[in-house]
Design a protein around this motif. Structure first.
Motif, mmCIF file in Angstrom:
data_model
loop_
_atom_site.group_PDB
_atom_site.id
_atom_site.type_symbol
_atom_site.label_atom_id
_atom_site.label_comp_id
_atom_site.label_asym_id
_atom_site.label_seq_id
_atom_site.Cartn_x
_atom_site.Cartn_y
_atom_site.Cartn_z
ATOM 1 N N VAL A 36 119.213 96.661 16.059
ATOM 2 C CA VAL A 36 120.533 97.080 16.233
ATOM 3 C C VAL A 36 121.300 95.849 15.822
ATOM 4 O O VAL A 36 122.402 96.061 15.507
ATOM 5 N N ARG A 212 114.673 104.353 16.797
ATOM 6 C CA ARG A 212 116.156 104.620 16.904
ATOM 7 C C ARG A 212 116.597 106.188 16.452
ATOM 8 O O ARG A 212 117.580 106.585 16.690
ATOM 9 N N ARG A 216 119.099 107.474 21.925
ATOM 10 C CA ARG A 216 120.587 107.028 22.105
ATOM 11 C C ARG A 216 120.796 105.833 22.621
ATOM 12 O O ARG A 216 121.640 105.119 22.563
ATOM 13 N N SER A 217 119.704 105.307 23.636
ATOM 14 C CA SER A 217 119.976 103.917 24.531
ATOM 15 C C SER A 217 118.907 102.977 23.926
ATOM 16 O O SER A 217 117.824 103.382 23.341
ATOM 17 N N ILE A 218 119.290 101.899 23.982
ATOM 18 C CA ILE A 218 118.391 100.647 23.612
ATOM 19 C C ILE A 218 117.182 100.767 24.484
ATOM 20 O O ILE A 218 115.987 100.415 24.005
#
Lengths: 268, 242
Positions: A36, A212, A216-218
């Motif tokens: 990210v 990824r 959708r979330s880390i």
């Protein structure tokens, strides 16, 4: 079946499995942050520059893990300082690190008798050579990485998402970036045991990049990247055992092909 | 009451000056548009106010303090174009980032913070999307999200860098209506390209092109003859080099 039994009974396979497990967790957590933040290239520079540390360690006849560790942290600090000065083109500086580290490694190894097989093992890794002592040091590093990420999680995400805004909120952006690079360098130390210098970036970024595509979330990214990392490591161990191939390379081919096919499928 | 005051401020990155002899003041409840050509120093001006840069010459007084460094009362809304649109973050978590400080360890935000964030998102009419991820929002929703993030710290001045650069005209209208509403309590300062559009909302226009020309629009009302209005706009545009 014979292979899976051996995983628990044959000590070098068991060590390989444990090293793979730790590597997977590192891939999941640090890989997601690297992906990210888009600093695969920075991680690549850190990973390759540690060959210098390994070469010097061989020459001085001390543990290569110490050499890796010192060089990785040193590279992380220098890269961070250079980024903050911002006078030079970052890409060029990183390429220089990448090359100089490797060159120093080769020079020192050439001055040490009987270096050849070791060089290959550090370039491409040999998970089957992981000793119990290695495992303990890997566990310690993993522990440090996890604790640090847990403590600084929100601050890391804020810094990665919007550095300028984080700075306005008095978040110590430079400190966090340096810390992130140091954590990456610790991850590199772990991952090199599994897949070697050349492939370390693939193992750090591929599972996270695959993850990824579907998360959708880390948090979800980290979890699934860890699971994927473990699957690739296990499959790689098994296939390389069956076909008598180098484990690290098999792991990376599996991860790489999976990523490319899924990314292509998704873009359609 | 003067919230921001620049006295003979100059700034240069290298030998050529970016801003020269800047003098202006922003009063409570002002709504100021900063316009000017690209490279004219608009962003630099914002950075000076936000204390990200120090002036080469002159003094900047913020809330009556010449060494104002605590930025909590200055809300900042950057352009969304600088962020990753598909960043894996929920809307509410992005807004709550504003509550982080350098000693924010571990993960928890307080219940009050979460309630306040929800309240602000509702006010900006994006309350129903609070658990969505940024990748699932439209350009206008993202822009409001950034405004929400700045508002959660209850700023006295809201500073926006081209808040409508990446949205269509109806969204632009919405955002300015929101800002007009906010302006009842908060002083607003925004950078924009479109001086005619904002002239309905703002009371001051600063033209920045190395020098700064301040124009008061207070005396221009809807009742003014179109001719007078057009004439003033033309003059402002001319002075701004637009």
């Amino acid at each position: 079946m014979e292979f899976f039994n051996s995983l628990f009974t044959v000590s070098f396979l068991r060590n390989a499995l444990l090293a793979g497990l730790m590597a997977s967790i590192v891939c999941g957590v640090m890989g997601s942050l690297v992906v990210v933040k888009r600093i695969s290239f920075v991680s690549g520079a850190i990973a390759h520059s540690v060959l210098g540390g390994i070469g010097i360690a061989y020459f001085l006849n001390i543990s290569p893990t110490i050499g890796t560790f010192v060089f990785a942290v040193f590279a992380a600090l220098l890269i961070s300082i250079i980024k903050q000065k911002k006078k030079e083109n970052e890409d060029t500086v990183l390429s220089a690190f990448w090359a100089i580290g490797m060159a120093i490694g080769i020079i020192f190894m050439s001055m040490t008798p009987g270096y050849n097989s070791n060089l290959m093992s550090y370039l491409f890794g040999n998970i089957l050579l992981v000793t119990t002592t290695d495992l303990w040091s890997l566990l310690a590093l993993l522990f440090v990485i996890i604790i640090t990420v847990v403590v600084f999680y929100r601050q890391f995400i804020a810094m990665i998402f919007d550095e300028e805004f984080a700075r306005l909120k008095k978040i110590k952006v430079n400190f966090l970036y340096t810390l992130l690079l140091i954590l990456i360098s610790l991850s590199v130390v772990i991952l090199i045991r599994v897949v070697g210098i050349i492939l370390v970036i693939a193992l750090l970024t591929l599972p996270a990049a695959i993850s990824r595509l579907f998360n959708r979330s880390i948090g979800g990214m980290m979890l699934w990247a860890s699971i994927l990392g473990l699957i690739f490591t296990l499959l790689g161990l098994w296939l390389s055992y069956l076909l008598n191939l180098p484990t690290g390379s098999v792991i990376i081919v599996l991860a790489g092909l999976t990523y490319i096919s899924l990314a292509l499928m998704k873009s359609h | 009451m003067k919230l921001v005051e620049f006295a003979d401020v100059s700034f240069n990155y290298d030998s050529s000056p970016t801003l020269i002899d800047i003098n202006f003041s922003i009063e409570k409840n002002d709504f100021v548009a900063i316009v000017g050509p690209n490279g004219g120093g608009k962003s630099t001006l914002l950075k000076l106010i936000l204390a990200q840069l120090a002036p080469s010459k002159g003094t900047i007084t913020i809330f009556g303090d010449k060494n104002y460094k605590s930025l909590e009362k200055l809300g900042y809304v950057p352009q969304f174009t600088t962020h990753q649109h598909d960043f894996p973050l929920r809307l509410i978590d992005m807004v709550l980032q504003s509550k982080l400080r350098n000693n924010s360890f571990f993960v928890r935000y307080s219940k009050q913070d979460k309630e306040r964030a929800t309240e602000i998102l509702k006010m900006l009419k994006i309350g129903e999307y609070k658990d969505r991820f940024l990748s699932e929002l439209s350009g206008g929703q993202r822009q409001r999200a950034l405004i929400a993030r700045a508002l959660i710290d209850d700023p006295e001045i809201l500073i926006l860098d081209e808040p409508t650069a990446s949205v269509d005209i109806s969204v632009e209208q919405d955002i300015y209506d929101i800002l007009k509403e906010l302006n009842k309590n908060i002083t607003i300062l925004l950078v924009t390209h479109d001086v005619s559009f904002v002239s309905k909302y703002v009371n001051k226009v600063f033209c920045v092109n190395r020098y700064l020309h301040a124009h008061k629009l207070d005396d221009l009302t809807d009742n003014d003859a179109q001719e007078v209005y057009n004439k003033s706009m033309k003059m402002i545009k001319h002075q701004c080099g637009l």
